[in-house]
Motif scaffolding. Structure first.
Motif, short mmCIF file in Angstrom:
data_model
loop_
_atom_site.label_atom_id
_atom_site.label_comp_id
_atom_site.label_asym_id
_atom_site.label_seq_id
_atom_site.Cartn_x
_atom_site.Cartn_y
_atom_site.Cartn_z
N ARG A 1 0.84 -1.19 0.00
CA ARG A 1 0.00 0.00 0.00
C ARG A 1 0.88 1.24 0.00
N LEU A 2 0.63 2.15 -0.92
CA LEU A 2 1.43 3.35 -1.07
C LEU A 2 1.04 4.40 -0.03
N SER A 3 2.00 5.20 0.32
CA SER A 3 1.68 6.38 1.12
C SER A 3 1.15 7.47 0.20
N ASP A 4 0.57 8.50 0.78
CA ASP A 4 0.02 9.57 -0.04
C ASP A 4 1.11 10.27 -0.85
N GLN A 5 2.27 10.51 -0.23
CA GLN A 5 3.35 11.18 -0.95
C GLN A 5 3.87 10.31 -2.08
N GLU A 6 4.03 9.01 -1.86
CA GLU A 6 4.48 8.11 -2.92
C GLU A 6 3.47 8.07 -4.06
N GLY A 7 2.19 7.97 -3.74
CA GLY A 7 1.18 7.92 -4.78
C GLY A 7 1.14 9.19 -5.61
N ASP B 1 -8.90 12.02 4.56
CA ASP B 1 -10.11 11.20 4.58
C ASP B 1 -10.07 10.26 5.79
N PRO B 2 -11.05 10.34 6.70
CA PRO B 2 -11.03 9.43 7.86
C PRO B 2 -11.24 7.97 7.47
N ASP B 3 -11.81 7.72 6.28
CA ASP B 3 -12.04 6.35 5.82
C ASP B 3 -11.00 5.93 4.79
N ARG B 4 -9.81 6.51 4.86
CA ARG B 4 -8.78 6.22 3.84
C ARG B 4 -8.47 4.73 3.77
N ASP B 5 -8.14 4.11 4.88
CA ASP B 5 -7.77 2.69 4.87
C ASP B 5 -8.94 1.81 4.44
N THR B 6 -10.13 2.17 4.85
CA THR B 6 -11.31 1.37 4.48
C THR B 6 -11.54 1.42 2.97
N LYS B 7 -11.41 2.61 2.38
CA LYS B 7 -11.62 2.74 0.93
C LYS B 7 -10.55 2.01 0.15
N LEU B 8 -9.28 2.14 0.58
CA LEU B 8 -8.21 1.44 -0.12
C LEU B 8 -8.37 -0.06 -0.01
N ALA B 9 -8.79 -0.54 1.17
CA ALA B 9 -9.00 -1.98 1.34
C ALA B 9 -10.13 -2.48 0.46
N ARG B 10 -11.18 -1.68 0.31
CA ARG B 10 -12.30 -2.10 -0.55
C ARG B 10 -11.87 -2.18 -2.01
N ILE B 11 -11.09 -1.20 -2.47
CA ILE B 11 -10.61 -1.21 -3.85
C ILE B 11 -9.71 -2.43 -4.09
N GLU B 12 -8.83 -2.72 -3.13
CA GLU B 12 -7.96 -3.88 -3.28
C GLU B 12 -8.77 -5.18 -3.29
N TYR B 13 -9.82 -5.24 -2.48
CA TYR B 13 -10.61 -6.47 -2.40
C TYR B 13 -11.36 -6.75 -3.70
N LEU C 1 -20.16 2.16 -6.27
CA LEU C 1 -19.18 3.21 -6.53
C LEU C 1 -18.09 3.13 -5.46
N CYS C 2 -16.90 2.74 -5.87
CA CYS C 2 -15.76 2.62 -4.95
C CYS C 2 -14.89 3.88 -5.10
N PHE C 3 -15.08 4.83 -4.19
CA PHE C 3 -14.37 6.09 -4.29
C PHE C 3 -12.97 5.96 -3.69
N THR C 4 -12.00 6.58 -4.36
CA THR C 4 -10.66 6.65 -3.80
C THR C 4 -10.65 7.65 -2.65
N PRO C 5 -9.73 7.53 -1.71
CA PRO C 5 -9.66 8.50 -0.62
C PRO C 5 -9.34 9.91 -1.15
N THR C 6 -9.66 10.89 -0.35
CA THR C 6 -9.37 12.27 -0.70
C THR C 6 -7.86 12.45 -0.87
N TYR C 7 -7.46 13.16 -1.94
CA TYR C 7 -6.06 13.39 -2.27
C TYR C 7 -5.31 12.09 -2.53
N ALA C 8 -5.98 11.06 -3.00
CA ALA C 8 -5.32 9.78 -3.29
C ALA C 8 -5.86 9.21 -4.59
N SER C 9 -5.91 10.04 -5.62
CA SER C 9 -6.42 9.56 -6.90
C SER C 9 -5.47 8.56 -7.54
N TRP C 10 -4.24 8.42 -7.02
CA TRP C 10 -3.31 7.44 -7.54
C TRP C 10 -3.82 6.01 -7.36
#
Length: 372
Positions: free
Chosen positions: A9-15, A160-172, A289-298
């Motif tokens: 999983r990438l960090s925000d700066q890496e992404g 985004d307070p749900d950053r990890d949840t959204k990333l996990a859903r996209i990965e799943y 609709l699986c939204f990416t976290p805020t500021y994490a369009s990568w």
């Protein structure tokens, strides 16, 4: 069965940095290609799909992903070997980098930033670990370690307070339902002007484009849709981003799977993507609709697909108007989808390469070398 190879999983700066490298397409071609591999893997693309994207061997893709998981952004740069043995050990280099990244005030020095001379003098007079080094060698080490003299800038992370949840859903959904996962995003703005690019030309005679002082055609937005399981990319050019255009794109994605079973669409948090009308339509038509976290369009898998689109259609072009640009985009998309390599073909090619390597090893008594 082993888990598929995938980037951590990438960090925000890496992404954000990977997205910037892929979209700009400047600098080293090797760095750009490796960034596309990492970004595609972070978006949920499988190794065969990434190999088709960058036209590379699957073993090379796995090696790039493993190296990024171990080294981070430093793995994007090629490593050159040769020369006489180093007189400064890797531990000394690590200490130099650590010192350069530390504010002089914290080390008891009466200034706010290092110069090369001040840093070399401090390292040479350090009581616990003196390092005698010249200014030019110190500059080279800092350059190799990506430590440059630059202005201070602000930085931004996902709030985004749900950053990890959204990333996990996209990965799943990307790993469990790849045939029913789609990615949507806008690519632009598309402007009518000569675009800088690169290409083959006689030595010292590069291709030249005329200058353009007037931009009279306005801008357009390419609305792209990417099917992860089929490795197919399509889209249309619109005048602007809007909820109406987003809903039209979602309907075209729903039409690609008319069986009525649920589908999953990955898209970012743009306001034109999540209106009430869009959400109601998605609920009625079994579209999650699986939204990416805020500021994490990568985290959107389609971002890696926009790199070749910019490289082979936009860069180095001088389209007269948006109609011609749209035709070129559609022509490229048809070529790209028709030349996407099928997984069965890739498997046959891997078996043939493995057979050739084994024959070479048996004939010469040593492993066959492969280009990195």
């Amino acid at each position: 069965m082993a888990d598929p190879v995938r980037v951590r999983r990438l960090s925000d700066q890496e992404g954000q940095q990977l997205l910037r490298i892929t979209r700009r397409g400047t600098g080293s071609a090797i760095r750009l290609r490796r960034a596309m591999v990492v970004l595609a893997s972070a978006g949920g693309n499988t190794v065969p799909a990434i190999a088709r994207l960058v036209q590379a061997d699957e073993d090379t893709i796995r090696q790039v992903i493993h190296r990024f998981n171990e080294m981070g952004m430093a793995s994007l740069d090629p490593q050159w070997a040769g020369g006489r043995p180093r007189q400064i050990s890797p531990d000394d280099q690590a200490f130099i980098v650590e010192t350069a990244n530390t504010r002089p005030e914290k080390l008891g020095k009466p200034f706010t930033r290092w110069s090369v001379r001040k840093l070399a003098d401090y390292l040479g007079s350090h009581t616990a670990r003196p390092i005698r080094i010249g200014r030019e060698r110190l500059r080279q080490i800092l350059h190799q370690q990506k430590i440059t003299f630059q202005r201070t800038k602000t930085w931004k992370e996902s709030t985004d307070p749900d950053r990890d949840t959204k990333l996990a859903r996209i990965e799943y959904v990307s790993s469990h339902f790849p045939q029913r996962v789609f990615a949507f995003d806008e690519f632009g703005p598309l402007t009518i002007r000569p675009q800088a690019g690169a290409g083959w030309a006689p030595a010292r005679h590069p291709h030249r484009l005329p200058a353009n002082y007037h931009k009279l055609h306005g801008v357009r937005q390419f609305h792209g849709c990417y099917s992860i399981g089929d490795d197919q990319l399509w889209g249309v050019v619109r005048c602007r981003k809007s909820a109406v255009n987003t809903l039209a794109a979602l309907k075209s994605i729903r039409a690609a799977r008319p069986d009525g079973a649920p589908i999953y669409v990955i898209l970012d948090n743009l306001s034109a993507h999540k209106g009430l009308k869009i959400r109601r339509w998605a609920a009625r038509n079994k579209v999650e609709l699986c939204f990416t976290p805020t500021y994490a369009s990568w985290a959107n898998p389609i971002e890696a697909q926009f790199g070749p689109l910019r490289t082979f259609v936009i860069a180095g072009s001088n389209h007269p108007n948006h109609t011609v640009l749209t035709r070129r985009l559609q022509t490229y998309l048809r070529w790209r989808n028709a030349n996407a390599r099928h997984p069965d073909v890739l498997a046959a090619q891997r078996r043939e390469r493995a057979r050739i390597r084994s024959e070479r090893q048996r004939q010469w008594g040593q492993p066959a070398t492969r280009a990195a």
